[in-house]
Scaffold this active site. Structure first.
Site, short mmCIF file in Angstrom:
data_model
loop_
_atom_site.label_atom_id
_atom_site.label_comp_id
_atom_site.label_asym_id
_atom_site.label_seq_id
_atom_site.Cartn_x
_atom_site.Cartn_y
_atom_site.Cartn_z
N PRO A 128 4.74 -1.42 5.41
CA PRO A 128 3.43 -1.12 5.98
C PRO A 128 2.33 -1.97 5.33
CG PRO A 128 4.04 0.58 4.41
CD PRO A 128 5.23 -0.33 4.53
N LEU A 179 1.48 6.92 5.33
CA LEU A 179 0.26 7.70 5.14
C LEU A 179 -0.27 7.54 3.72
CD1 LEU A 179 -1.37 10.11 6.53
CD2 LEU A 179 0.18 11.61 5.27
N ARG A 215 -7.97 -5.32 -9.02
CA ARG A 215 -7.48 -6.54 -8.35
C ARG A 215 -8.36 -7.74 -8.68
NH1 ARG A 215 -5.44 -3.52 -2.79
NH2 ARG A 215 -3.62 -2.57 -3.80
N HIS A 308 3.98 -1.43 -4.94
CA HIS A 308 2.97 -1.90 -3.99
C HIS A 308 2.87 -3.43 -4.03
CE1 HIS A 308 0.07 0.53 -1.56
NE2 HIS A 308 -0.44 -0.66 -1.31
N ARG A 343 12.05 -12.16 -1.52
CA ARG A 343 11.74 -13.42 -0.83
C ARG A 343 12.96 -14.16 -0.32
NH1 ARG A 343 7.84 -10.91 -1.31
NH2 ARG A 343 5.95 -11.37 -2.45
C1 LIG Z 1 -2.17 -7.30 2.14
C2 LIG Z 1 -1.33 -6.09 1.85
C3 LIG Z 1 -1.70 -4.87 2.40
C4 LIG Z 1 -0.92 -3.74 2.15
N1 LIG Z 1 -1.23 -2.56 2.77
C5 LIG Z 1 -0.45 -1.47 2.54
C6 LIG Z 1 -0.71 -0.26 3.22
O1 LIG Z 1 -1.60 -0.16 4.05
N2 LIG Z 1 0.08 0.81 2.91
C7 LIG Z 1 1.11 0.75 1.99
O2 LIG Z 1 1.79 1.74 1.73
N3 LIG Z 1 1.39 -0.41 1.38
C8 LIG Z 1 0.65 -1.52 1.64
N4 LIG Z 1 0.96 -2.69 1.03
C9 LIG Z 1 2.17 -2.75 0.19
C10 LIG Z 1 3.42 -3.08 1.02
O3 LIG Z 1 3.77 -2.02 1.87
C11 LIG Z 1 4.62 -3.38 0.15
O4 LIG Z 1 4.81 -2.33 -0.76
C12 LIG Z 1 4.48 -4.69 -0.63
O5 LIG Z 1 3.77 -5.65 0.10
C13 LIG Z 1 5.85 -5.22 -0.98
O6 LIG Z 1 5.76 -6.31 -1.82
P1 LIG Z 1 5.81 -7.83 -1.31
O7 LIG Z 1 4.50 -8.10 -0.63
O8 LIG Z 1 5.94 -8.60 -2.58
O9 LIG Z 1 6.98 -7.99 -0.39
C14 LIG Z 1 0.21 -3.83 1.30
C15 LIG Z 1 0.56 -5.05 0.76
C16 LIG Z 1 -0.17 -6.19 1.04
C17 LIG Z 1 0.27 -7.51 0.47
#
Ligand SMILES: Cc1cc2nc3c(=O)[nH]c(=O)nc-3n(C[C@H](O)[C@H](O)[C@H](O)COP(=O)(O)O)c2cc1C
Length: 411
Positions: A128, A179, A215, A308, A343
């Site tokens: 998500p 959520l 961040r 995350h 990746r």
């Molecule tokens: C730009 C961005 C927005 C994200 N928004 C959400 C979100 O709305 N809800 C959530 O549970 N995780 C969010 N995440 C975390 C991702 O669901 C996920 O855990 C994470 O991107 C996985 O790591 P990776 O980007 O290294 O593959 C977000 C990640 C990124 C990079």
């Protein structure tokens, strides 16, 4: 066979030195076969102009960085503090090696699995991510269409910029609904009921952002951006219009500000959530054995081991390193998924070998989306799927069930 596949075929063929592939490999620097950023300096690599030209998912990252305004790229790229968790996520893969089993019939590779009562054709899941129009005008619709053509499970954020009904329509099948907690229970309840009515079989509660996140990299990119840099979850900008114009899941809930954090959240929240829905409940953001045990005790249906994508806390602890204790604590009672830093096909294979059921992908598909829209997302999924199938063949594991702990070791 497209250009990329043909070049890859040639790269492993014993015939390569006897062929002149009409300039196909001419752009590859001497002595380098894979075009991987691990072996070639970024400055030597030209930006790809078509998804077909990508050698790996990092080719999309370079284009995304070029085409996105700095603040948006910064939101995508950022970790927390000095990005130590971001680096730890990637470093964790290097500590694990693969142990190949030869002389196994791998003519047919089968990546199908069953997860929470659903048949999936691949363990690669779309994580998500909020407001995807920040990266491409088609946003979540492009992602949903790619999920549909390539048959991947998609988890939709409640910070989606496009309604769950429209996304399900574009995918042609239900999505899982993610959520963030909300301090206003009635807002949350309305949203959960709406997702259930739309057909979502699973609600994924994200539990790792309740204390906020520092961040720094994002703030530095914002500093480089001189245009209107409204984006993503930043609640300090666009406050008045955010809910009405940009976050359809908050419409008609009575919310005036979105709110994605609930510092007072405890395990009692899980019980409350289970009481208002018949959807299965998954927790995203668990990294310890203690929480994994509590989750099982509180009737959670599955876990996503996640930090995350290194954007929550500066723990300096990669998710692949936290996976074993979670798997051990859960002891097979519920499925465990994982994300953060995946990746390559080998990354996915390593997590599956440790006992993860499925792997969620975040930034790579966003890079594809930013670079080329739907076809970029499709190629990212193609590459990961193709790489996973290849490593399954190389390791003598034709089905996911064959991928066990004996296929990996630790340095
Ligand atoms: C730009 C961005 C927005 C994200 N928004 C959400 C979100 O709305 N809800 C959530 O549970 N995780 C969010 N995440 C975390 C991702 O669901 C996920 O855990 C994470 O991107 C996985 O790591 P990776 O980007 O290294 O593959 C977000 C990640 C990124 C990079």
């Amino acid at each position: 066979m497209n250009r990329r596949r043909f070049a890859q075929f040639l790269a492993t063929s014993p015939l390569i030195f006897g062929l002149n592939p009409s300039g196909l490999l001419a752009s590859t620097p001497p002595g380098v076969s894979s075009g991987s950023p691990a072996s070639v300096s970024d400055s030597l690599l030209a930006l790809i102009t078509s998804p077909d030209d990508a050698q790996d998912v990092f080719d999309f990252q370079r284009v995304a960085k070029q085409v996105l305004p700095p603040a948006r790229y910064g939101f995508l790229a950022t970790g927390t503090d000095g990005d130590e968790t971001l680096r730890a996520n990637r470093a964790a893969f290097e500590k694990v090696y693969l142990r190949a089993l030869r002389m196994v019939d791998t003519a047919n590779i089968d990546t199908r699995l069953e997860l929470l009562g659903q048949e999936l054709s691949s363990p690669i899941v779309i994580a998500p991510v909020g407001i995807q129009r920040n990266y491409h005008p088609d946003g979540e619709l492009a992602t949903a269409r790619a999920a549909s053509t390539h048959d991947h499970l998609q988890i939709l954020s409640n910070a989606t910029g496009i309604s769950i009904e429209d996304v399900i329509d574009a995918r042609g099948r239900p999505v899982w609904f993610q959520l963030f907690p909300n301090s206003n229970w009635s807002v949350l309840e309305k949203m959960v009921k709406r997702a259930e009515k739309a057909g979502a079989p699973v609600v994924v509660l994200t539990v790792d952002l309740n204390a906020g996140a520092n961040r720094v990299t994002l703030m530095r990119y914002i500093g480089m951006d001189d245009r209107d840099s409204s984006f993503g979850h930043d609640q300090t900008r666009d406050k008045d219009s955010l809910v009405e114009d940009r976050l359809p899941m908050f419409q008609d809930t009575g919310a005036t500000t979105p709110g994605f954090q609930l510092p007072g959240m405890t395990w009692e929240f899980v019980g409350r959530l289970k009481n208002i829905t018949s959807m299965k409940v998954v927790l995203k953001g668990i990294v310890t054995a203690e929480d994994a045990r509590s989750a099982v005790q509180h009737g959670v249906d599955a876990l996503i081991v996640s930090n995350h994508g290194g954007r929550a806390e500066a723990s300096g602890w990669g998710t692949l390193d936290s996976l074993p204790e979670v798997i051990k604590a859960v002891d097979g009672e519920i499925p465990v998924m994982i994300d953060s830093g995946f990746r390559r096909g080998t990354d996915i294979f390593k997590a599956l070998a440790m006992g993860a059921k499925a792997v969620c992908i975040g930034r790579p598909y966003l890079w594809g989306l930013a670079a080329f829209g739907q076809s970029g997302v499709e190629m990212v999924l193609d590459i990961l799927k193709w790489e996973l199938a290849m490593v399954m063949g190389q390791m003598g594991t034709p089905t996911l069930k064959d991928i066990g702990p004996e296929r990996i070791g630790r340095h």
